[in-house]
Motif scaffolding. Structure first.
Motif, PDB file in Angstrom:
ATOM      1  N   SER A  79       6.083  64.892  24.991  1.00 12.52           N
ATOM      2  CA  SER A  79       5.842  63.447  25.038  1.00 12.52           C
ATOM      3  C   SER A  79       6.853  62.754  25.941  1.00 12.52           C
ATOM      4  CB  SER A  79       5.906  62.861  23.630  1.00 12.52           C
ATOM      5  OG  SER A  79       4.900  63.392  22.800  1.00 12.52           O
ATOM      6  N   ILE A  80       8.112  63.176  25.838  1.00  7.89           N
ATOM      7  CA  ILE A  80       9.164  62.563  26.651  1.00  7.89           C
ATOM      8  C   ILE A  80       8.963  62.890  28.128  1.00  7.89           C
ATOM      9  CG2 ILE A  80      11.644  62.589  27.137  1.00  7.89           C
ATOM     10  CD1 ILE A  80      12.066  63.050  24.118  1.00  7.89           C
ATOM     11  N   ALA A  81       8.625  64.139  28.420  1.00  8.53           N
ATOM     12  CA  ALA A  81       8.391  64.535  29.809  1.00  8.53           C
ATOM     13  C   ALA A  81       7.234  63.735  30.414  1.00  8.53           C
ATOM     14  CB  ALA A  81       8.105  66.027  29.885  1.00  8.53           C
ATOM     15  N   ARG A  82       6.159  63.584  29.664  1.00 11.87           N
ATOM     16  CA  ARG A  82       5.010  62.813  30.161  1.00 11.87           C
ATOM     17  C   ARG A  82       5.391  61.355  30.399  1.00 11.87           C
ATOM     18  NH1 ARG A  82       0.407  65.609  30.144  1.00 11.87           N
ATOM     19  NH2 ARG A  82       0.227  67.438  28.784  1.00 11.87           N
ATOM     20  N   PHE A  83       6.220  60.822  29.515  1.00  6.52           N
ATOM     21  CA  PHE A  83       6.636  59.424  29.662  1.00  6.52           C
ATOM     22  C   PHE A  83       7.422  59.223  30.956  1.00  6.52           C
ATOM     23  CE2 PHE A  83      10.066  56.307  29.136  1.00  6.52           C
ATOM     24  CZ  PHE A  83       9.316  55.151  28.948  1.00  6.52           C
ATOM     25  N   PHE A  84       8.394  60.085  31.220  1.00 10.40           N
ATOM     26  CA  PHE A  84       9.228  59.905  32.414  1.00 10.40           C
ATOM     27  C   PHE A  84       8.450  60.197  33.695  1.00 10.40           C
ATOM     28  CE2 PHE A  84      12.796  59.899  29.439  1.00 10.40           C
ATOM     29  CZ  PHE A  84      13.594  58.917  30.005  1.00 10.40           C
TER      30      PHE A  84
ATOM     31  N   CYS B 166      12.636  64.325  37.123  1.00 16.21           N
ATOM     32  CA  CYS B 166      11.799  63.125  36.982  1.00 16.21           C
ATOM     33  C   CYS B 166      11.247  62.702  38.336  1.00 16.21           C
ATOM     34  CB  CYS B 166      12.611  61.985  36.367  1.00 16.21           C
ATOM     35  SG  CYS B 166      13.020  62.200  34.629  1.00 16.21           S
ATOM     36  N   ARG B 167      12.071  62.770  39.375  1.00 15.25           N
ATOM     37  CA  ARG B 167      11.628  62.371  40.706  1.00 15.25           C
ATOM     38  C   ARG B 167      10.528  63.303  41.217  1.00 15.25           C
ATOM     39  NH1 ARG B 167      17.384  61.703  41.541  1.00 15.25           N
ATOM     40  NH2 ARG B 167      17.923  59.487  41.667  1.00 15.25           N
ATOM     41  N   VAL B 168      10.703  64.617  40.983  1.00 12.53           N
ATOM     42  CA  VAL B 168       9.705  65.591  41.433  1.00 12.53           C
ATOM     43  C   VAL B 168       8.402  65.398  40.674  1.00 12.53           C
ATOM     44  CG1 VAL B 168       9.142  68.047  41.529  1.00 12.53           C
ATOM     45  CG2 VAL B 168      11.442  67.264  42.163  1.00 12.53           C
ATOM     46  N   GLY B 169       8.520  65.080  39.377  1.00 17.13           N
ATOM     47  CA  GLY B 169       7.341  64.755  38.593  1.00 17.13           C
ATOM     48  C   GLY B 169       6.515  65.930  38.128  1.00 17.13           C
ATOM     49  N   GLU B 170       7.153  67.085  37.895  1.00 15.18           N
ATOM     50  CA  GLU B 170       6.443  68.250  37.392  1.00 15.18           C
ATOM     51  C   GLU B 170       6.846  68.521  35.945  1.00 15.18           C
ATOM     52  OE1 GLU B 170       7.052  71.539  39.979  1.00 15.18           O
ATOM     53  OE2 GLU B 170       6.099  70.573  41.711  1.00 15.18           O
ATOM     54  N   MET B 171       5.846  68.784  35.108  1.00 11.82           N
ATOM     55  CA  MET B 171       6.071  68.905  33.665  1.00 11.82           C
ATOM     56  C   MET B 171       6.993  70.057  33.289  1.00 11.82           C
ATOM     57  SD  MET B 171       4.709  66.679  31.516  1.00 11.82           S
ATOM     58  CE  MET B 171       4.417  67.607  30.011  1.00 11.82           C
TER      59      MET B 171
ATOM     60  N   SER C 279       5.291  59.584  34.047  1.00 13.65           N
ATOM     61  CA  SER C 279       4.474  58.387  34.215  1.00 13.65           C
ATOM     62  C   SER C 279       5.271  57.261  34.857  1.00 13.65           C
ATOM     63  CB  SER C 279       3.922  57.928  32.864  1.00 13.65           C
ATOM     64  OG  SER C 279       3.254  56.693  32.963  1.00 13.65           O
ATOM     65  N   ILE C 280       6.507  57.073  34.388  1.00  9.00           N
ATOM     66  CA  ILE C 280       7.377  56.044  34.970  1.00  9.00           C
ATOM     67  C   ILE C 280       7.631  56.331  36.442  1.00  9.00           C
ATOM     68  CG2 ILE C 280       9.716  55.093  34.943  1.00  9.00           C
ATOM     69  CD1 ILE C 280       8.032  54.024  32.701  1.00  9.00           C
ATOM     70  N   SER C 281       7.892  57.607  36.741  1.00 15.36           N
ATOM     71  CA  SER C 281       8.178  57.992  38.125  1.00 15.36           C
ATOM     72  C   SER C 281       6.988  57.727  39.025  1.00 15.36           C
ATOM     73  CB  SER C 281       8.557  59.473  38.171  1.00 15.36           C
ATOM     74  OG  SER C 281       8.793  59.890  39.496  1.00 15.36           O
ATOM     75  N   ARG C 282       5.790  58.030  38.552  1.00 17.24           N
ATOM     76  CA  ARG C 282       4.588  57.850  39.364  1.00 17.24           C
ATOM     77  C   ARG C 282       4.233  56.382  39.562  1.00 17.24           C
ATOM     78  NH1 ARG C 282       1.024  62.789  36.660  1.00 17.24           N
ATOM     79  NH2 ARG C 282       2.097  64.488  37.780  1.00 17.24           N
ATOM     80  N   GLN C 283       4.715  55.538  38.642  1.00 16.12           N
ATOM     81  CA  GLN C 283       4.470  54.104  38.770  1.00 16.12           C
ATOM     82  C   GLN C 283       5.420  53.448  39.768  1.00 16.12           C
ATOM     83  OE1 GLN C 283       4.720  52.421  34.862  1.00 16.12           O
ATOM     84  NE2 GLN C 283       2.982  53.592  34.070  1.00 16.12           N
ATOM     85  N   GLY C 284       6.390  54.209  40.219  1.00 23.24           N
ATOM     86  CA  GLY C 284       7.328  53.659  41.194  1.00 23.24           C
ATOM     87  C   GLY C 284       8.691  53.352  40.609  1.00 23.24           C
ATOM     88  N   GLY C 285       8.952  53.837  39.383  1.00 18.69           N
ATOM     89  CA  GLY C 285      10.274  53.646  38.796  1.00 18.69           C
ATOM     90  C   GLY C 285      10.374  52.365  38.001  1.00 18.69           C
ATOM     91  N   PRO C 286      11.574  52.014  37.546  1.00 22.04           N
ATOM     92  CA  PRO C 286      11.804  50.830  36.732  1.00 22.04           C
ATOM     93  C   PRO C 286      11.283  49.561  37.395  1.00 22.04           C
ATOM     94  CG  PRO C 286      13.763  52.206  36.778  1.00 22.04           C
ATOM     95  CD  PRO C 286      12.811  52.775  37.796  1.00 22.04           C
ATOM     96  N   ALA C 287      10.546  48.792  36.609  1.00 23.88           N
ATOM     97  CA  ALA C 287      10.028  47.496  37.063  1.00 23.88           C
ATOM     98  C   ALA C 287       9.128  47.607  38.298  1.00 23.88           C
ATOM     99  CB  ALA C 287      11.182  46.526  37.355  1.00 23.88           C
TER     100      ALA C 287
END
Length: 299
Positions: free
Chosen positions: A224-229, A186-191, A231-239
């Motif tokens: 779908s799950i991979a894309r979701f996580f 998730c941190r690396v952000g590769e599908m 996306s969260i990672s690229r937004q800067g994580g939780p909150a």
């Protein structure tokens, strides 16, 4: 309250862990389980122990019947629950670290979700017989039904559980390793690396209870799950804030706590099948994270 030397209290305390275990598996809520155990104590405190054949049987019978009554109202509340409902995490001590340590499937989030689909008596019968080892005659006495009826309802419940929750032998070590690899992907952000950890029909369950952001429905499919996580990672994580992670053990298996500004905002755990992540459970409802905060305050 009775003194610590009171034999009546001592007899109850001897079985408190068992009663809590029955109540939690029946209700999927730590707070409700504690309420039922307390109510059982109040009834026990008002009895004459000399008139009871065995304390264990009497106490299990009372707590089971109390939980059956509570389940009727709980089912209505969960039908009205906002978004996806997950059981309240049951927090345990950290695992011993031995690779042979097995996950406790009897309190797994996945099993508790399957149990939610059973009728209250099926759930009680299944747990009492399959998890706690009561005979059908003992189950019949607790539920107030004929033994033949209990045998049938337990058989139905067992078939339902096995069809929806196949049994796989997974160690704590395997859980920890897969969870670590998942978070790193998730941190690396590769599908591709992320999808490689997920089963084809993987599912994400996210419980916010309408109080915090969460996926409103169960998200199905590894892409779908991979894309979701990602996306969260690229937004800067939780909150969208600075966050840290720490290991945690709950519901019989290793999990992960995600903290923002030192406060737990998500409890993450997995179900593993054949070396792949089959389900991801994200507890986000702050009411269900209170136990982690209390545990941290008491440590």
């Amino acid at each position: 309250m009775c003194s610590a030397e009171d034999p009546h209290l001592a007899a109850f305390e001897e079985h408190r862990g068992l009663l809590t275990g029955v109540a939690y598996r029946m209700l999927g809520s730590v707070s409700d389980a504690e309420d039922m155990v307390q109510e059982t104590w109040l009834r026990w405190a008002g009895t004459d122990e000399t008139e009871i054949r065995t304390a264990r049987s009497w106490l299990v019978t009372i707590v089971s019947r109390l939980c059956l009554d509570r389940l009727k109202s709980a089912r209505v509340q969960r039908e009205q629950y906002y978004g996806t409902w997950l059981p309240e995490p049951l927090i345990a001590a950290a695992p011993s670290g031995s690779p042979s340590d097995q996950v406790d499937e009897s309190v797994s989030i996945a099993l508790l979700l399957v149990l939610e689909k059973l009728s209250p008596v099926e759930r009680a019968g299944f747990l009492l017989h399959e998890v706690f080892g009561h005979t059908f005659e003992q189950v019949a006495e607790i539920l107030g039904k004929p033994a033949a009826t209990c045998r049938k309802l337990v058989s139905r419940a067992r078939a339902r559980v096995r069809s929806e929750k196949p049994r796989f032998t997974v160690t704590n070590h395997e859980h920890e390793a897969l969870l670590s690899r998942f978070m790193e992907a998730c941190r690396v952000g590769e599908m591709e690396p992320l999808m490689g950890l997920l089963g084809q029909d993987a599912a994400l369950y996210s419980d916010g209870g309408g109080k915090v952001s969460a996926v409103p429905k169960v998200l199905i499919g590894r892409e779908s799950i991979a894309r979701f996580f990602i996306s969260i990672s690229r937004q800067g994580g939780p909150a969208r804030g600075f966050y840290e992670t720490s290991p945690a053990t709950f519901n019989g298996a290793p999990g992960l706590l995600i903290h923002v500004d030192g406060k737990p905002v998500t409890a993450l755990s997995l179900e593993v099948m054949e070396g792949k992540i089959s389900k991801i459970f994200a507890h986000r409802n702050p009411d269900k994270l209170q136990g982690f905060m209390q545990a941290a305050a008491g440590s």
